[in-house]
Motif scaffolding. Structure first.
Motif, mmCIF file in Angstrom:
data_model
loop_
_atom_site.group_PDB
_atom_site.id
_atom_site.type_symbol
_atom_site.label_atom_id
_atom_site.label_comp_id
_atom_site.label_asym_id
_atom_site.label_seq_id
_atom_site.Cartn_x
_atom_site.Cartn_y
_atom_site.Cartn_z
ATOM 1 N N ARG A 171 0.862 -1.183 0.000
ATOM 2 C CA ARG A 171 0.000 0.000 0.000
ATOM 3 C C ARG A 171 0.895 1.229 0.000
ATOM 4 O O ARG A 171 1.740 1.384 0.885
ATOM 5 C CB ARG A 171 -0.916 -0.006 1.211
ATOM 6 C CG ARG A 171 -2.019 -1.027 1.094
ATOM 7 C CD ARG A 171 -3.065 -0.847 2.198
ATOM 8 N NE ARG A 171 -4.192 -1.709 1.946
ATOM 9 C CZ ARG A 171 -4.284 -2.965 2.384
ATOM 10 N NH1 ARG A 171 -3.315 -3.477 3.093
ATOM 11 N NH2 ARG A 171 -5.353 -3.687 2.116
ATOM 12 N N LEU A 172 0.705 2.082 -0.998
ATOM 13 C CA LEU A 172 1.464 3.324 -1.125
ATOM 14 C C LEU A 172 0.511 4.484 -0.949
ATOM 15 O O LEU A 172 -0.570 4.499 -1.543
ATOM 16 C CB LEU A 172 2.128 3.406 -2.497
ATOM 17 C CG LEU A 172 3.067 2.247 -2.864
ATOM 18 C CD1 LEU A 172 3.453 2.316 -4.329
ATOM 19 C CD2 LEU A 172 4.291 2.268 -1.982
ATOM 20 N N ALA A 173 0.893 5.446 -0.141
ATOM 21 C CA ALA A 173 0.061 6.632 0.078
ATOM 22 C C ALA A 173 0.955 7.862 0.064
ATOM 23 O O ALA A 173 2.064 7.841 0.599
ATOM 24 C CB ALA A 173 -0.689 6.542 1.398
ATOM 25 N N MET A 174 0.468 8.911 -0.557
ATOM 26 C CA MET A 174 1.201 10.175 -0.624
ATOM 27 C C MET A 174 0.446 11.185 0.220
ATOM 28 O O MET A 174 -0.736 11.436 -0.003
ATOM 29 C CB MET A 174 1.293 10.650 -2.071
ATOM 30 C CG MET A 174 2.225 11.803 -2.286
ATOM 31 S SD MET A 174 3.946 11.455 -1.886
ATOM 32 C CE MET A 174 4.391 10.369 -3.198
ATOM 33 N N THR A 175 1.129 11.734 1.222
ATOM 34 C CA THR A 175 0.512 12.749 2.062
ATOM 35 C C THR A 175 1.201 14.084 1.823
ATOM 36 O O THR A 175 2.379 14.132 1.489
ATOM 37 C CB THR A 175 0.624 12.380 3.556
ATOM 38 O OG1 THR A 175 2.007 12.269 3.903
ATOM 39 C CG2 THR A 175 -0.074 11.073 3.862
ATOM 40 N N LYS A 224 -3.067 9.913 -4.733
ATOM 41 C CA LYS A 224 -3.217 9.949 -3.275
ATOM 42 C C LYS A 224 -2.902 8.589 -2.660
ATOM 43 O O LYS A 224 -2.408 8.502 -1.554
ATOM 44 C CB LYS A 224 -4.627 10.378 -2.898
ATOM 45 C CG LYS A 224 -4.886 11.848 -3.148
ATOM 46 C CD LYS A 224 -6.207 12.235 -2.514
ATOM 47 C CE LYS A 224 -6.413 13.709 -2.535
ATOM 48 N NZ LYS A 224 -5.687 14.423 -1.516
ATOM 49 N N GLY A 225 -3.207 7.518 -3.396
ATOM 50 C CA GLY A 225 -2.941 6.189 -2.869
ATOM 51 C C GLY A 225 -3.029 5.138 -3.950
ATOM 52 O O GLY A 225 -3.727 5.308 -4.942
ATOM 53 N N LEU A 226 -2.291 4.070 -3.738
ATOM 54 C CA LEU A 226 -2.225 2.994 -4.723
ATOM 55 C C LEU A 226 -1.956 1.700 -3.963
ATOM 56 O O LEU A 226 -1.117 1.672 -3.058
ATOM 57 C CB LEU A 226 -1.088 3.284 -5.698
ATOM 58 C CG LEU A 226 -0.889 2.379 -6.901
ATOM 59 C CD1 LEU A 226 -2.063 2.523 -7.868
ATOM 60 C CD2 LEU A 226 0.392 2.756 -7.619
ATOM 61 N N THR A 227 -2.669 0.654 -4.312
ATOM 62 C CA THR A 227 -2.404 -0.662 -3.749
ATOM 63 C C THR A 227 -1.918 -1.572 -4.865
ATOM 64 O O THR A 227 -2.576 -1.689 -5.900
ATOM 65 C CB THR A 227 -3.668 -1.258 -3.095
ATOM 66 O OG1 THR A 227 -4.119 -0.370 -2.069
ATOM 67 C CG2 THR A 227 -3.384 -2.621 -2.489
ATOM 68 N N VAL A 254 -6.501 5.400 -5.333
ATOM 69 C CA VAL A 254 -7.249 6.480 -4.698
ATOM 70 C C VAL A 254 -6.801 7.734 -5.420
ATOM 71 O O VAL A 254 -5.630 8.107 -5.352
ATOM 72 C CB VAL A 254 -6.937 6.584 -3.188
ATOM 73 C CG1 VAL A 254 -7.690 7.760 -2.582
ATOM 74 C CG2 VAL A 254 -7.259 5.286 -2.475
ATOM 75 N N SER A 255 -7.689 8.360 -6.138
ATOM 76 C CA SER A 255 -7.300 9.538 -6.916
ATOM 77 C C SER A 255 -7.809 10.810 -6.249
ATOM 78 O O SER A 255 -8.672 10.788 -5.384
ATOM 79 C CB SER A 255 -7.835 9.438 -8.344
ATOM 80 O OG SER A 255 -9.242 9.370 -8.327
#
Length: 130
Positions: free
Chosen positions: A28-32, A115-118, A75-76
């Motif tokens: 799980r990758l998330a960009m904050t 925003k996020g990628l799995t 997650v866009s």
């Protein structure tokens, strides 16, 4: 300033033969903290050591390693229309940043995260001895 969060959730390893094991799971990758995103932005680099994999002693020869990844979900942002997906993936045994001679299995690559990628991943490791 944006920050990448990388969480690896491994599945139990699959030992195909005495010299070939497949490691798989989910990343799980998330960009904050990213407020602006561009259609032309390069992919974000990611990487982490794969949990629960035995180290490769420093005197052991490097095994053959193949890495694969595929997008499970994204997650866009509200604007949408930005690229999402994995650019490339790689795996290798790398030295422990804390020191020592053992090498540990590392999964890395580049992805358009938004925003996020799995990602689902699969790493095949083939050693020269069983």
């Amino acid at each position: 300033m944006s920050e990448l969060q990388c969480d690896i959730q491994p599945a139990p390893p699959l030992r195909l033969t005495p010299i070939c094991t497949v490691y798989s799971g989910i990343v799980r990758l998330a960009m904050t903290g990213r407020f602006l995103q561009s259609h032309r932005a390069p992919a974000d680099e990611f990487g982490a050591f794969v949990p629960h994999v035995a180290p490769l002693p420093g005197n052991e020869p490097e095994p053959q390693v193949w890495a694969e990844a595929y997008v499970m979900s994204t997650v866009s942002s509200a604007a949408g229309g930005f690229p999402a997906g994995v650019d490339y993936v790689r795996a290798a045994y790398l030295a422990d940043p804390r020191g020592g001679t053992d090498r540990w299995l590392h999964l890395g690559g580049a992805a358009h995260i938004g925003k996020g990628l799995t990602l689902g991943y699969r790493i095949t490791v083939q050693t020269t001895q069983g």
